[in-house]
Design an enzyme around this catalytic site. Structure first.
Site, mmCIF file in Angstrom:
data_model
loop_
_atom_site.group_PDB
_atom_site.id
_atom_site.type_symbol
_atom_site.label_atom_id
_atom_site.label_comp_id
_atom_site.label_asym_id
_atom_site.label_seq_id
_atom_site.Cartn_x
_atom_site.Cartn_y
_atom_site.Cartn_z
ATOM 1 N N LYS A 168 7.875 -6.050 10.680
ATOM 2 C CA LYS A 168 8.027 -5.534 9.330
ATOM 3 C C LYS A 168 9.452 -5.154 8.954
ATOM 4 C CE LYS A 168 4.847 -2.664 7.897
ATOM 5 N NZ LYS A 168 3.911 -1.517 7.845
ATOM 6 N N ALA A 184 -3.987 1.617 12.311
ATOM 7 C CA ALA A 184 -5.407 1.568 11.978
ATOM 8 C C ALA A 184 -6.128 0.394 12.619
ATOM 9 C CB ALA A 184 -5.593 1.519 10.464
ATOM 10 N N PHE A 198 -3.639 -0.334 7.018
ATOM 11 C CA PHE A 198 -4.210 -1.666 6.845
ATOM 12 C C PHE A 198 -5.277 -1.657 5.748
ATOM 13 C CE2 PHE A 198 -2.559 -2.084 11.293
ATOM 14 C CZ PHE A 198 -1.522 -2.925 10.947
ATOM 15 N N TRP A 232 7.094 -0.841 -8.346
ATOM 16 C CA TRP A 232 8.216 -1.364 -7.570
ATOM 17 C C TRP A 232 9.448 -1.487 -8.471
ATOM 18 C CZ3 TRP A 232 11.854 -5.127 -7.542
ATOM 19 C CH2 TRP A 232 12.530 -5.374 -6.340
ATOM 20 N N LYS A 292 0.818 -1.215 0.000
ATOM 21 C CA LYS A 292 0.000 0.000 0.000
ATOM 22 C C LYS A 292 0.853 1.266 0.000
ATOM 23 C CE LYS A 292 -2.635 0.033 3.495
ATOM 24 N NZ LYS A 292 -1.644 0.793 4.286
ATOM 25 N N ARG A 348 2.098 8.278 6.775
ATOM 26 C CA ARG A 348 2.316 8.193 8.218
ATOM 27 C C ARG A 348 3.792 7.903 8.502
ATOM 28 N NH1 ARG A 348 -0.818 3.305 9.349
ATOM 29 N NH2 ARG A 348 -0.227 2.916 7.190
ATOM 30 N N THR A 397 4.001 1.477 -0.951
ATOM 31 C CA THR A 397 4.715 1.470 -2.227
ATOM 32 C C THR A 397 3.834 2.016 -3.340
ATOM 33 O OG1 THR A 397 5.950 -0.470 -1.480
ATOM 34 C CG2 THR A 397 6.004 -0.001 -3.829
#
Length: 557
Positions: free
Chosen positions: A106, A274, A302, A410, A72, A95, A74
Site C-alpha cells: 500500500k 481484519a 477491509f 478526496w 474507506k 487504526r 478517506t
C-alpha cells in the site's frame, strides 16, 4: 513523479495539538504531547469520564476490496470533517497503519487527497511507538517461555506444544516457519517456531480490546502460550510475564490524538488486520471519542464481511457499544471489477458492469442489516465516473430502500461529504438502529463459524477436518466455548479463493486451523490459504520509498 496526496499533506498548516484537544474539551494537563502535532491522552482523564453519556457511533466499512481502490479511510475522514462542518462535534477513530503493508502493497494508510489525517509520514512510520511496544511485549513473553524451559522447565512445558509465536511488524515470509535455538547447549533446546506480523499477535488484540490497565494485565495473563504433557494449559501469568508486558504497554495503551487536514480531532490507536485478526481500533480510543463527541466515526478493516462483522460480533459485544448507523463505501471502478472488468479496462463507461458489480455491494448492505443497523452507501467519486454509472448504483440501492450518495471528499474535503453527513444524521436522529450480534455466545464454536459462513459469506457449509473438530471440542471442554469467533480469511472474496469476485453462493469455507486467544476472548478460525505473516509482493512499495536530500520522504503513499 508527482503525488497529489503527498503534496496536499505537505502544504497543510497543522495546528498545535493542544488546539485540537480543546475542540473535544480535553484539558491541557490530560494532553501528553509527542512533538507539536500528536499526543497521547492521559489515562486518569479517561477514567474520569466513565459516567458521561455516550455520543452516537457510526461504523464505516466497505465492499470486498479490489486493486481499483475503495477509499474507506478517506471516506471515514471526509465524513468526520463533514459532520463538523454541519455543526456536530465529531471525532474520528482510526487504526494505526502497520509497517508491513506500508512497505509492501500500500505505501501508507492515512487517507488521501483533502481527506487525510496528519502528520501523514509520522502516522505511517513509527508514530508514538505503540506497535514497537506491542512487538516487544510479545517477544518478551516468547523469550521467557524458552528461558523457563532452559532453566529446568519448572512448569513442565511440553516443548512440542508451545503455541506462542514471535512477531515482527514487517512482511517477511521467510519467518513464517523457523527452527530456533540452534548452535549448541548454551542456546537452549532446538524447536520449531514461527513469526506472525505484529498486528496478528494476540497482544495486539488484547491491547485493542482492553478497557483499562487492569483489564490489560488480566487479559495478558490469561493468554495461553503452551501445554504441559498432560494437556493442561500454561498461561503468560504462569510464566510470570504479564507484569513486565504490562509495563512495556503502559504508555502505549493511552490513545493517540492527531488531526485531519481540516483540524478535526482523530484518535488513531491500535490496528489489527481484519483478514487475520479483528480489525478495529482500540476500545479505549472509541470509548474516549464517545464520551467527548456528539458523533464518533470509526472504520473496520477491509470489507463488511470481515472487519464489519468482527466489529459487530466481537468489539461491540465485548465493549458494550451500541452503533447507530453503518456506511458502506464503494467506488464505480471497484464495482466494475466485481462486475468482471479487468483493471486495465476500468476507464470507459460500462453501466452493465457496474450493475453486475452492485451484487457485491448489495450483499454487504443485506449483511449489515442482519445486525439491526440502518445503512447508507457512500460512493467515493473518481473523475472517470459517469452520471449513468452512478445512477446504476443509486437505483440498485433505492430498490433496497438504501440511499446511495456520491461523495467528493478526496477533492473537496469535508464539503464533498456533507450530503453523506446529513444522510447519516437522519438515520441517527430517527433512532432506527436495533443492534444485535449475529449469533449467541452459547452456540457451539463450529456452529458459530458455520453461521458466519452461511449468513455473511453465503456459503453452503464449512469443511472442518477431524483434527480441527477435536481442537474446537477441546476448547469447549476447557471452558472456552462461550466466546466469539474471529475468521481469518482472504479479504478479496466472500469465498476462501481470492480470485472469486462478485457475490458468489453455495461454496464451502475450509477451516484449516483454529487458535484459542484466551486473553483477547475469542477463537480464531484460519480458513483457506490465508497467512498470519504476509510476504512482500514482487515489487514492494519499499523499492520506491526514499529520503530526499532535503530530508523529505518520497513514496510513502
Amino acid at each position: 513523479m508527482s503525488n497529489p496526496d503527498l503534496e496536499i499533506a505537505r502544504a497543510a498548516k497543522l495546528r498545535p495539538i493542544g488546539e485540537i484537544a480543546a475542540k473535544l474539551n480535553i484539558p491541557d494537563d490530560a494532553v501528553e504531547p509527542y512533538g507539536r502535532h500528536k499526543a497521547k491522552i492521559g489515562l486518569d482523564f479517561i477514567s474520569s469520564l466513565k459516567d458521561r453519556k455516550d455520543g452516537a457511533l457510526v461504523l464505516v466499512t466497505g465492499i470486498n476490496p479490489t486493486p481499483a481502490g475503495e477509499g474507506k479511510t478517506t471516506t471515514t475522514v471526509g465524513l468526520g470533517d463533514a459532520l463538523n462542518r454541519i455543526g456536530k462535534r465529531a471525532a474520528i477513530c482510526l487504526r494505526e497503519p502497520s509497517l508491513g503493508p506500508s512497505f509492501g502493497m500500500k505505501g501508507g494508510a492515512a487517507g488521501g487527497g483533502y481527506a487525510q489525517v496528519v502528520p501523514m509520514d509520522q502516522i505511517n512510520l513509527h508514530f508514538t511507538g505503540d506497535f514497537h511496544a506491542i512487538t516487544s511485549a510479545n517477544n518478551l513473553l516468547a523469550a521467557m517461555i524458552d528461558n523457563s524451559i532452559y532453566w529446568g522447565n519448572p512448569l513442565g512445558i511440553d516443548a512440542r506444544r508451545i503455541s506462542w509465536r514471535r512477531c515482527l511488524d514487517m512482511n517477511d515470509r521467510a519467518l513464517r516457519s523457523i527452527v530456533g535455538s540452534l548452535g549448541g547447549v548454551a542456546n537452549g533446546f532446538p524447536r520449531e517456531d514461527g513469526f506472525d506480523i505484529t498486528v496478528a499477535s494476540e497482544v495486539m488484540a488484547v491491547f485493542c480490546l482492553a478497557s483499562d490497565l487492569a483489564d490489560l494485565q488480566g487479559r495478558l495473563g490469561r493468554m495461553i502460550v503452551a501445554q504441559k504433557r498432560d494437556g493442561t494449559n500454561v498461561t503468560a501469568a504462569d510464566v510470570k510475564a504479564d507484569g513486565a508486558m504490562s509495563v512495556l504497554l503502559k504508555d502505549a495503551v493511552a490513545p493517540n490524538l492527531v488531526q485531519t487536514l481540516e483540524g478535526s480531532p482523530a484518535l488513531v490507536h491500535g490496528g489489527p488486520f481484519a483478514n487475520i485478526a479483528h480489525g478495529c481500533n482500540s476500545v479505549m480510543a472509541t470509548r474516549l471519542g464517545l464520551k467527548l463527541a456528539d458523533v464518533v466515526v470509526t472504520e473496520a478493516g477491509f470489507g463488511a464481511d470481515l472487519g464489519g462483522e468482527k466489529f459487530l460480533d466481537i468489539k461491540c459485544r465485548a465493549a458494550g457499544l451500541q452503533p447507530s448507523c453503518a456506511v458502506v463505501v464503494a467506488t464505480v471502478r471497484a464495482l466494475k471489477m466485481h462486475g468482471g472488468i479487468a483493471r486495465n479496462a476500468l476507464g470507459p463507461e460500462n453501466v452493465e458492469a457496474v450493475q453486475r458489480g452492485t451484487a457485491n455491494l448489495a450483499r454487504h448492505v443485506e449483511n449489515l442489516r442482519k445486525f439491526g443497523l440502518p445503512v447508507v452507501v457512500a460512493v467515493n467519486h473518481f473523475t472517470s465516473d459517469t452520471a449513468a454509472e452512478f445512477e446504476a448504483i443509486r437505483a440498485a440501492m433505492a430498490a433496497m430502500g438504501v440511499e446511495a450518495i456520491s461523495c467528493t471528499h478526496w477533492a473537496h474535503g469535508g464539503a464533498g461529504a456533507e450530503a453523506l453527513a446529513h444522510a447519516v444524521m437522519k438515520r441517527i436522529d430517527a433512532g432506527e438502529a436495533a443492534y444485535k450480534p449475529l449469533y449467541p455466545l452459547e452456540m457451539k464454536l463450529a456452529d458459530k463459524i458455520r453461521t458466519i459462513a452461511r449468513e455473511i459469506y453465503r456459503a453452503s457449509d464449512i469443511s472442518v477436518p477431524d483434527a480441527v473438530a477435536r481442537r474446537l471440542q477441546a476448547f469447549e471442554d476447557a471452558g472456552f466455548g462461550n466466546v466469539p469467533v474471529c475468521i481469518a480469511k482472504t479479504q478479496y472474496s466472500f469465498t476462501s479463493d481470492a480470485t472469486v469476485m462478485g457475490a458468489p453462493t453455495g461454496h464451502t469455507i475450509p477451516v484449516r486451523e483454529v487458535r484459542l486467544s484466551a486473553g483477547a476472548g475469542f477463537v480464531v478460525a484460519i480458513c483457506g490459504d490465508i497467512m498470519t505473516m504476509p510476504g512482500l509482493p514482487r515489487v514492494p512499495a519499499a523499492e520506491t520509498i526514499l529520503l530526499r536530500e532535503d530530508g523529505e520522504i518520497e513514496g510513502l503513499f
